[in-house]
Write a protein that holds these residues in place. Structure first.
Motif, short mmCIF file in Angstrom:
data_model
loop_
_atom_site.label_atom_id
_atom_site.label_comp_id
_atom_site.label_asym_id
_atom_site.label_seq_id
_atom_site.Cartn_x
_atom_site.Cartn_y
_atom_site.Cartn_z
N LYS A 1 -9.54 -7.30 5.09
CA LYS A 1 -10.67 -6.40 5.11
C LYS A 1 -10.75 -4.97 4.79
N ASN A 2 -9.76 -4.75 4.10
CA ASN A 2 -9.79 -3.42 3.73
C ASN A 2 -10.45 -3.02 2.29
N GLY A 3 -10.99 -4.14 1.76
CA GLY A 3 -11.62 -3.69 0.49
C GLY A 3 -10.92 -3.62 -0.81
N CYS A 4 -9.45 -3.72 -0.58
CA CYS A 4 -8.52 -3.11 -1.53
C CYS A 4 -7.33 -4.14 -1.95
N ALA A 5 -7.82 -5.35 -2.41
CA ALA A 5 -6.82 -6.38 -2.59
C ALA A 5 -6.22 -5.90 -3.81
N GLU A 6 -5.22 -6.54 -4.03
CA GLU A 6 -4.58 -6.34 -5.47
C GLU A 6 -5.00 -7.40 -6.22
N LYS A 7 -4.85 -7.26 -7.56
CA LYS A 7 -4.99 -8.33 -8.54
C LYS A 7 -4.65 -9.51 -7.97
N ASN A 8 -5.52 -10.53 -8.09
CA ASN A 8 -5.13 -11.86 -7.27
C ASN A 8 -4.72 -13.12 -7.96
N GLY A 9 -3.61 -12.70 -8.73
CA GLY A 9 -2.56 -13.76 -9.16
C GLY A 9 -3.44 -14.80 -9.74
N GLY A 10 -4.58 -14.68 -10.46
CA GLY A 10 -5.28 -16.16 -11.07
C GLY A 10 -6.25 -16.58 -10.31
N ALA A 11 -6.36 -16.46 -8.96
CA ALA A 11 -7.28 -17.05 -8.07
C ALA A 11 -8.73 -16.36 -8.08
N THR A 12 -9.53 -17.13 -7.74
CA THR A 12 -10.88 -16.60 -7.49
C THR A 12 -10.90 -15.85 -6.27
N THR A 13 -11.59 -14.56 -6.44
CA THR A 13 -11.71 -13.82 -5.32
C THR A 13 -13.10 -13.47 -4.71
N VAL A 14 -13.54 -13.72 -3.49
CA VAL A 14 -14.81 -13.25 -3.03
C VAL A 14 -14.93 -11.79 -2.41
N TYR A 15 -15.73 -10.87 -2.94
CA TYR A 15 -16.04 -9.65 -2.33
C TYR A 15 -17.38 -9.97 -1.66
N LEU A 16 -17.10 -9.75 -0.37
CA LEU A 16 -18.51 -9.62 0.63
C LEU A 16 -19.06 -8.23 0.75
N GLY A 17 -20.32 -7.93 0.68
CA GLY A 17 -20.66 -6.80 1.05
C GLY A 17 -22.17 -6.59 0.53
N HIS A 18 -22.77 -5.11 0.53
CA HIS A 18 -24.10 -5.07 0.24
C HIS A 18 -24.25 -4.89 -1.27
N VAL A 19 -24.73 -5.93 -2.20
CA VAL A 19 -24.53 -5.80 -3.50
C VAL A 19 -25.77 -4.95 -4.05
N VAL A 20 -25.70 -4.12 -4.66
CA VAL A 20 -26.84 -3.22 -5.37
C VAL A 20 -26.60 -3.36 -6.92
#
Ligand code: GUN
Ligand code: ZN
Length: 457
Positions: free
Chosen positions: A7-26
């Motif tokens: 939840k901290n918006g600060c994931a490290e590079k994701n070792g090849g997997a897909t990552t979903v970032y949830l938020g208000h996209v502008v």
């Protein structure tokens, strides 16, 4: 929701997997429009490309079970800022004013740049510089280094290691500079050629080379012409210089190059005008100059904070737009006293005595407009599928002066607040090609708790 959740918006590079970032996209579309996706999702592949963007309610079925999820609550997810003109060695000189351009260069800048003959100093400042860019949300910078080959090589190496993105080059100067910074013209060409062949295109174009004659005053005709030949025989590279910043400078160029019709014409005669040439400032131009720039597809870097600081003049934004010349924004640190492109956006509006520039346009200029001017809009500048995932997470409430209920307001109001109050304090995380290069919550859960409280989700 399955998948691992951070939840901290600060994931490290994701070792090849897909990552979903949830938020208000502008996401910018053009000067007047942006895509507004509250409760949105940005889906990023393991190799840092944008796979999808849209409402999470439309995408969750497909991505929730197989992806890592980073929940940014109601924070904003935007493309990273593009700084079209900045000087790496000058971070040490921010805020030193009191003079107009030419005497400021002599008094503060040339002495500071001379110190880059010391490689350990150069490495220390380069590391600081790229960390500052990341914490300001800048995901692409067009960078002047110094005349020093080794220091420039180190700057590229440090940018490479830190995952930063830059268009960068060694400064070229063969006259009218202190002896500590003067080069032999042929050495300047040879060293630039060597650096370009080593670094241009590194990591699939994350680092690109810009041939960087400082400005016409510190270059002989010979250097400019040789530079023009080299640039034109080096596909995809950039040409980056200063143009028509102060009246005093323009007059001096006229006396050094009496055969040229204008300052721009000095560069044009040397083969330095074309797609991927980037001219910083470009304030004192006539209509013929603007026509040439449009016809040759040159780019301008508008640096309003610097123009305020050195009292250089007012960028003729209406004439530049009417002429159809592509332009973005530059911090021009250290003549610009801040790295934050949010501050630069604000100043771009403030410096115009009569024209109002909307937050929508300023947001566009700092992102997609800059990418277009740099001919990189197929890869960067907005959050479209297929582009590289250069993006920032912004929490306006991190800055004390910001109204605490700002995220309850409409998106135009949020955008306006970010443009007029924004600085590094609002940047929650910065990602380049899907890799986190800055994050507040890194290594701690304190950040995530704060976001929960302030973000409201
Ligand atoms: N013109 C030539 N060099 C410089 C520089 O370092 N900063 C600015 N603002 N203008 C310049
Ligand atoms: Zn500059």
């Amino acid at each position: 929701m399955s998948g691992s959740v951070s939840k901290n918006g600060c994931a490290e590079k994701n070792g090849g997997a897909t990552t979903v970032y949830l938020g208000h996209v502008v996401d910018p579309v053009d000067e007047d429009q942006y895509r507004d996706i509250p409760a949105g999702a940005l889906i990023v592949s393991g190799d840092g490309r944008i796979m999808a963007v849209g409402k999470w309610s439309d995408l969750s079925e497909r991505y929730s079970s197989s992806s890592k999820i980073v929940d940014c609550g109601r924070k904003l997810i935007m493309p990273g800022m593009i700084d079209m003109h900045i000087h790496l060695p000058q971070v040490t000189q921010i805020g030193k004013s009191g003079d107009t351009l030419l005497s400021w260069l002599e008094k503060y800048i040339f002495p500071a740049e001379s110190k880059f003959s010391d490689l350990s100093h150069a490495e220390k400042i380069a590391a600081w510089f790229f960390d500052e860019l990341a914490s300001n949300g800048t995901t692409l910078a067009v960078v002047f280094t110094t005349v020093h080959k080794e220091a420039t090589d180190a700057a590229f190496r440090i940018a490479a290691d830190k995952g930063m993105r830059a268009i960068m080059g060694k400064v070229m100067m063969d006259r009218n500079a202190p002896p500590t910074l003067l080069e032999d013209s042929q050495n300047s060409i040879r060293d630039s050629e060597g650096l370009a062949s080593k670094w241009h295109g590194y990591d699939d174009g994350r680092l690109l080379y810009a041939f960087t004659p400082r400005f016409a005053i510190t270059a002989t005709d010979e250097l400019l012409r040789e530079c023009g030949k080299l640039w034109q025989s080096s596909p995809g590279t950039y040409l980056h210089t200063h143009l028509s910043e102060s009246r005093e400078e323009v007059d001096k160029v006229a006396s050094l190059f009496p055969q040229s019709r204008s300052y721009l014409d000095v560069y044009d005669r040397s083969g330095l005008c074309g797609a991927r040439s980037v001219f910083a400032h470009s304030i004192h131009l006539d209509d013929e100059d603007l026509q040439v720039m449009h016809g040759k597809k040159c780019a301008l870097a508008h640096c309003p904070s610097s123009n305020f600081f050195l009292k250089s003049g007012v960028f003729p934004i209406d004439r530049v737009k009417a002429a159809g010349v592509e332009f973005g924004l530059g911090s021009d640190v250290a003549a610009g006293p801040q790295m934050s492109i949010f501050g630069v956006m604000k100043d771009a509006n403030f410096i115009q005595p009569k024209i109002w520039i909307s937050p929508r346009e300023l947001f566009y200029r700092a992102t997609l407009g800059g990418a277009k001017a740099l001919r990189l809009e197929e890869r960067l500048g907005s959050l479209e599928v297929g582009k590289e995932a250069d993006f920032i997470v912004i929490d306006p409430t991190l800055k004390n002066a910001c109204p605490k209920d700002i995220l309850d307001h409409g998106t135009d109001e949020i955008l306006s607040t970010i443009v007029f109050l924004g600085d590094d304090r609002m940047i929650d995380a910065t990602y380049i090609r899907g890799r986190q290069v800055f994050g507040r919550g890194k290594g701690s859960n304190a950040g995530s708790e704060l976001h929960k409280v302030r973000g409201g989700k």
